[in-house]
Design an enzyme around this catalytic site. Structure first.
Site, PDB file in Angstrom:
ATOM      1  N   CYS A  95       0.901  -1.275  -0.077  1.00  0.00           N
ATOM      2  CA  CYS A  95       0.095   0.080   0.092  1.00  0.00           C
ATOM      3  C   CYS A  95       0.821   1.239   0.015  1.00  0.00           C
ATOM      4  O   CYS A  95       1.591   1.496   0.894  1.00  0.00           O
ATOM      5  CB  CYS A  95      -1.004  -0.134   1.293  1.00  0.00           C
ATOM      6  SG  CYS A  95      -1.816   1.465   1.279  1.00  0.00           S
ATOM      7  N   ILE A  96       0.448   2.006  -0.814  1.00  0.00           N
ATOM      8  CA  ILE A  96       1.616   3.046  -1.230  1.00  0.00           C
ATOM      9  C   ILE A  96       1.908   4.183  -0.204  1.00  0.00           C
ATOM     10  O   ILE A  96       2.709   4.518   0.261  1.00  0.00           O
ATOM     11  CB  ILE A  96       1.513   3.900  -2.752  1.00  0.00           C
ATOM     12  CG1 ILE A  96       2.611   5.012  -2.789  1.00  0.00           C
ATOM     13  CG2 ILE A  96       0.072   4.227  -2.667  1.00  0.00           C
ATOM     14  CD1 ILE A  96       2.753   5.513  -4.490  1.00  0.00           C
TER      15      ILE A  96
END
Lengths: 131, 126
Positions: free
Chosen positions: A80-81
């Site tokens: 998840c960025i």
């Protein structure tokens, strides 16, 4: 019946055995002929992709387990960025964008948005969380 | 709560069990629910255990330097998450009164929680 699985890993690679258990679960489902669509790492789970982590020699390295899985089965490993950036996990693009000295994400992993988790929930028969 | 089969899209239940700001998981749970809503996917939120503490009113987290999650929870109806479900047993354990919770909160007894868990395609536990 063969199913399509997706995994959500919230567990930190350095606390407990959630990340290693998830990697073993991934291997087990592939061995039984199921499909693994994607592994999405969120929250402290994103630390799994830290390329510079050094695990003591007498312990199993979650990074190594996941990297091997990706190499052997072309498994999509997504960090998840937003969780990743907060924790200093940057690929080359993000390191340049945020003017940081180095990329820190292992090449077996890629950065992606929560939309990829939502998409996995829509296409996978089973979405299993490892917290 | 939509029964399975009413839509072809797979429904997601996000279960939030940790208190904020002691854990980053509550924020991740809300982000996940908001992402699902942004992609117009059926998503439901359930607060259990210490997760209920996220719902307490009059939180002021400015001095602590972290985000006030109750504000995010109060804004959920803007993203078409009209109802959040609250485990009534946990509320009783923490002495949380009904009128202190957001207007969108709906209380569930144990049977209701069981039904909620059973009626979703995917359960994501945070």
């Amino acid at each position: 019946m063969h199913l399509t699985y997706a995994l959500l890993v919230l567990a930190s690679p350095t606390a407990g055995h959630g990340s290693l258990t998830a990697a073993r679960f991934a291997r087990a489902l592939l061995a039984r002929g199921h499909r693994l669509q994607r592994v999405f790492f969120l929250d402290n789970g994103t630390l799994t992709g830290l390329a510079t982590a050094v695990t003591p020699q007498d312990e199993q390295s979650p990074l190594q387990q996941w990297a091997q899985l990706a190499e052997e089965h072309q498994t999509e490993l997504v960090l998840c960025i937003s969780s990743a950036l907060k924790r200093g996990l940057l690929d080359a693009t993000e390191a340049t964008r945020h003017e940081r000295a180095a990329a820190t994400v292992h090449p077996a992993f890629e950065l992606g948005g929560l939309g990829l988790l939502v998409e996995a929930a829509q296409t996978a028969d089973r979405l299993v969380t490892f917290g | 709560m939509k029964p399975v089969g009413e839509h072809t899209r797979r429904s997601i239940l996000v279960v939030s069990r940790h208190a904020h700001p002691g854990s980053s998981l509550p924020r991740s749970a809300l982000d996940t629910a908001l992402a699902a809503a942004a992609f117009d996917q059926p998503v439901t939120l359930l607060f259990q255990g210490e997760g209920l503490l996220q719902l307490l009113p009059a939180q002021d987290s400015r001095a602590a330097g972290v985000r006030n999650l109750r504000k995010v929870i109060d804004s959920l109806p803007l993203y078409d998450i009209e109802t959040v479900y609250v485990d009534a047993i946990a509320a009783a354990a923490f002495g949380i009164a009904r009128d202190s919770l957001p207007a969108s909160a709906r209380w569930l007894d144990t049977a209701g929680v069981r039904q909620l868990l059973a009626s979703h395609d995917h359960v994501l536990g945070f």
